[in-house]
Design an enzyme around this catalytic site. Structure first.
Site, PDB file in Angstrom:
ATOM      1  N   ALA A  90       2.567  -6.322  16.950  1.00  0.00           N
ATOM      2  CA  ALA A  90       1.436  -6.944  17.644  1.00  0.00           C
ATOM      3  C   ALA A  90       0.624  -7.814  16.694  1.00  0.00           C
ATOM      4  O   ALA A  90       0.466  -7.466  15.510  1.00  0.00           O
ATOM      5  CB  ALA A  90       0.549  -5.869  18.275  1.00  0.00           C
ATOM      6  N   PRO A  91       0.133  -8.968  17.190  1.00  0.00           N
ATOM      7  CA  PRO A  91       0.216  -9.479  18.563  1.00  0.00           C
ATOM      8  C   PRO A  91       1.462 -10.294  18.880  1.00  0.00           C
ATOM      9  O   PRO A  91       1.570 -10.850  19.972  1.00  0.00           O
ATOM     10  CB  PRO A  91      -1.034 -10.358  18.669  1.00  0.00           C
ATOM     11  CG  PRO A  91      -1.209 -10.885  17.291  1.00  0.00           C
ATOM     12  CD  PRO A  91      -0.796  -9.774  16.364  1.00  0.00           C
ATOM     13  N   GLY A  92       2.408 -10.402  17.933  1.00  0.00           N
ATOM     14  CA  GLY A  92       3.684 -11.032  18.248  1.00  0.00           C
ATOM     15  C   GLY A  92       4.033 -12.265  17.449  1.00  0.00           C
ATOM     16  O   GLY A  92       5.120 -12.821  17.628  1.00  0.00           O
ATOM     17  N   LYS A 138       4.924 -12.856  14.229  1.00  0.00           N
ATOM     18  CA  LYS A 138       6.138 -12.794  13.402  1.00  0.00           C
ATOM     19  C   LYS A 138       7.386 -12.666  14.287  1.00  0.00           C
ATOM     20  O   LYS A 138       8.448 -13.196  13.947  1.00  0.00           O
ATOM     21  CB  LYS A 138       6.055 -11.613  12.435  1.00  0.00           C
ATOM     22  CG  LYS A 138       4.978 -11.714  11.367  1.00  0.00           C
ATOM     23  CD  LYS A 138       5.250 -12.763  10.338  1.00  0.00           C
ATOM     24  CE  LYS A 138       4.373 -12.597   9.091  1.00  0.00           C
ATOM     25  NZ  LYS A 138       2.942 -12.408   9.329  1.00  0.00           N
ATOM     26  N   GLU A 192       5.382  -1.643  18.490  1.00  0.00           N
ATOM     27  CA  GLU A 192       3.957  -1.512  18.172  1.00  0.00           C
ATOM     28  C   GLU A 192       3.502  -0.105  18.532  1.00  0.00           C
ATOM     29  O   GLU A 192       3.540   0.288  19.692  1.00  0.00           O
ATOM     30  CB  GLU A 192       3.124  -2.547  18.943  1.00  0.00           C
ATOM     31  CG  GLU A 192       1.632  -2.438  18.715  1.00  0.00           C
ATOM     32  CD  GLU A 192       1.247  -2.423  17.239  1.00  0.00           C
ATOM     33  OE1 GLU A 192       0.559  -1.463  16.830  1.00  0.00           O
ATOM     34  OE2 GLU A 192       1.643  -3.351  16.507  1.00  0.00           O
ATOM     35  N   ARG A 218      -2.604  -2.324  21.542  1.00  0.00           N
ATOM     36  CA  ARG A 218      -2.062  -3.599  21.074  1.00  0.00           C
ATOM     37  C   ARG A 218      -0.737  -3.954  21.740  1.00  0.00           C
ATOM     38  O   ARG A 218      -0.230  -5.067  21.568  1.00  0.00           O
ATOM     39  CB  ARG A 218      -1.867  -3.541  19.552  1.00  0.00           C
ATOM     40  CG  ARG A 218      -3.172  -3.445  18.791  1.00  0.00           C
ATOM     41  CD  ARG A 218      -2.955  -3.072  17.322  1.00  0.00           C
ATOM     42  NE  ARG A 218      -2.114  -4.006  16.592  1.00  0.00           N
ATOM     43  CZ  ARG A 218      -2.542  -5.126  16.010  1.00  0.00           C
ATOM     44  NH1 ARG A 218      -3.822  -5.458  16.100  1.00  0.00           N
ATOM     45  NH2 ARG A 218      -1.709  -5.898  15.359  1.00  0.00           N
ATOM     46  N   ASP A 223       5.215  -6.260   8.887  1.00  0.00           N
ATOM     47  CA  ASP A 223       3.901  -6.868   8.667  1.00  0.00           C
ATOM     48  C   ASP A 223       2.912  -5.712   8.734  1.00  0.00           C
ATOM     49  O   ASP A 223       2.335  -5.425   9.774  1.00  0.00           O
ATOM     50  CB  ASP A 223       3.624  -7.928   9.732  1.00  0.00           C
ATOM     51  CG  ASP A 223       2.420  -8.787   9.398  1.00  0.00           C
ATOM     52  OD1 ASP A 223       2.071  -8.881   8.207  1.00  0.00           O
ATOM     53  OD2 ASP A 223       1.820  -9.350  10.328  1.00  0.00           O
ATOM     54  N   CYS A 282      -1.741  -8.937   5.028  1.00  0.00           N
ATOM     55  CA  CYS A 282      -2.806  -9.944   5.048  1.00  0.00           C
ATOM     56  C   CYS A 282      -3.966  -9.464   4.173  1.00  0.00           C
ATOM     57  O   CYS A 282      -5.133  -9.603   4.528  1.00  0.00           O
ATOM     58  CB  CYS A 282      -3.265 -10.244   6.467  1.00  0.00           C
ATOM     59  SG  CYS A 282      -3.944  -8.829   7.362  1.00  0.00           S
TER      60      CYS A 282
END
Length: 329
Positions: A120-122, A124, A141, A146, A186, A239
């Site tokens: 989520a949110p999609g 990648k 997910e 999410r 991720d 991130c």
């Protein structure tokens, strides 16, 4: 203006020990976030003139043709192309991190089987669908709140041969050991780059926050490794800026998983991290249109005659992604 905490200053010193100027520029990018150019990913052939974009000659030469950089302030979500599922907005640093899968593309089998473990949110997932054209992609997910936005985005963008799930990483490893050619992780992280978006994230530099995330990330990576086919690729991204969550997690994983080796990503050579003795890549908000991130690409050793594309067990394929107007994509 928000003041830098002692923990933020210590982080800046650790990341940029060479100059106070770099430390200051990094902290200003977090404390005084400015409007940024955003990336868009075309899920159909790119059309010129649809958005106010940065000229391609000003962009990195490796940038896939399906990706554009739009000027700050462009409202992507109001565009007809967005409503039609023809574009998906991404932070540029997400494109940088996700682009590491380009280094795996030539070694992947035709129509590879892809797992996006923390999807989520999609973004990648959609990037992988455009760059790799997988024969099957499973977007997982674990957080229920999410899952809805993930399914909506994959449906809106008509991602083909896609399924969604809500399972712990260990459950997917149990259902499908050695079943995927590429796994995207991720990972949930301290999210320090959110500050560069102007989003408050209290405690994101606190050692306890970083430590807890690093433990979870290592657990997820260990499960992801179980899902990899021999010769398959594992892309770990975050991130955040924390070395403990980035190079530290990747290093510990490699120590415990000798069947995996880090892979060079030639087009990201200028972003290679000086904090690791293996190829890993960092993007920073004071040096990029994006808010920052980390990527490392790992590959499982080949084992002659062991690659298999047996059908995945039914529990993993319970939720096919359906297009906005018809049946299964």
């Amino acid at each position: 203006m928000m003041e830098a905490t002692n923990l933020m200053r210590k982080a800046a010193e650790a990341l940029f020990p060479e100059t106070e100027e770099s430390q200051g520029a990094f902290l200003r990018a977090l404390l005084e976030p400015a409007p940024r150019s955003g990336a868009i990913l075309w899920t159909v052939p790119r059309r010129e003139g649809e958005f106010e974009t940065v000229p391609r000659e000003m962009l990195p030469p490796w940038l896939p043709d399906a990706v554009e950089l739009v000027r700050p302030g462009v409202k992507i979500g109001f565009a007809p192309a967005y409503a039609a599922g023809e574009v998906y907005p991404l932070d540029f640093s997400s494109v940088v991190a996700g682009s590491a899968m380009l280094a795996a593309r030539e070694a992947l089998p035709p129509q590879p089987r892809v797992l996006d473990l923390c999807a989520a949110p999609g973004g990648k997932t959609i990037l992988a669908s455009v760059l790799l054209r997988p024969g099957l992609i499973l977007a997982n997910e674990v957080e229920g709140r999410r899952l809805g936005p993930l399914r909506h985005n994959l449906s809106r963008c008509r991602v083909e041969r896609a399924f969604t799930q809500r399972l712990a990483a260990e459950e997917i490893a149990r259902f499908a050991p050695g079943a995927f050619d590429l796994c995207l992780v991720d990972a949930p992280c301290s999210g320090q780059s959110l500050l560069a978006k102007g989003i408050a994230n209290p405690g994101c530099f606190h050692p306890s926050t970083v430590k807890g995330n690093a433990r979870r990330q290592l657990r997820i990576l260990a499960a992801a490794a179980e899902t990899m086919a021999p010769g398959g690729f594992l892309l770990y991204t975050t991130c955040t800026f924390s070395p403990r969550e980035n190079e530290g997690v990747a290093g510990k994983f490699l120590e415990s998983s000798p069947e995996f080796t880090p892979v060079e990503v030639p087009h990201l050579a200028e972003l290679r991290s000086p904090l690791a003795d293996f190829p890993a890549y960092r993007d920073y908000p004071h040096r990029s249109p994006g808010v920052g991130g980390f990527a490392v690409l790992l590959r499982r050793a080949e084992e002659a005659g062991t690659r298999s594309h047996d059908p995945l067990p039914a529990p993993l394929l319970d939720y096919p992604v359906k297009g906005p107007s018809s049946g299964v994509a």
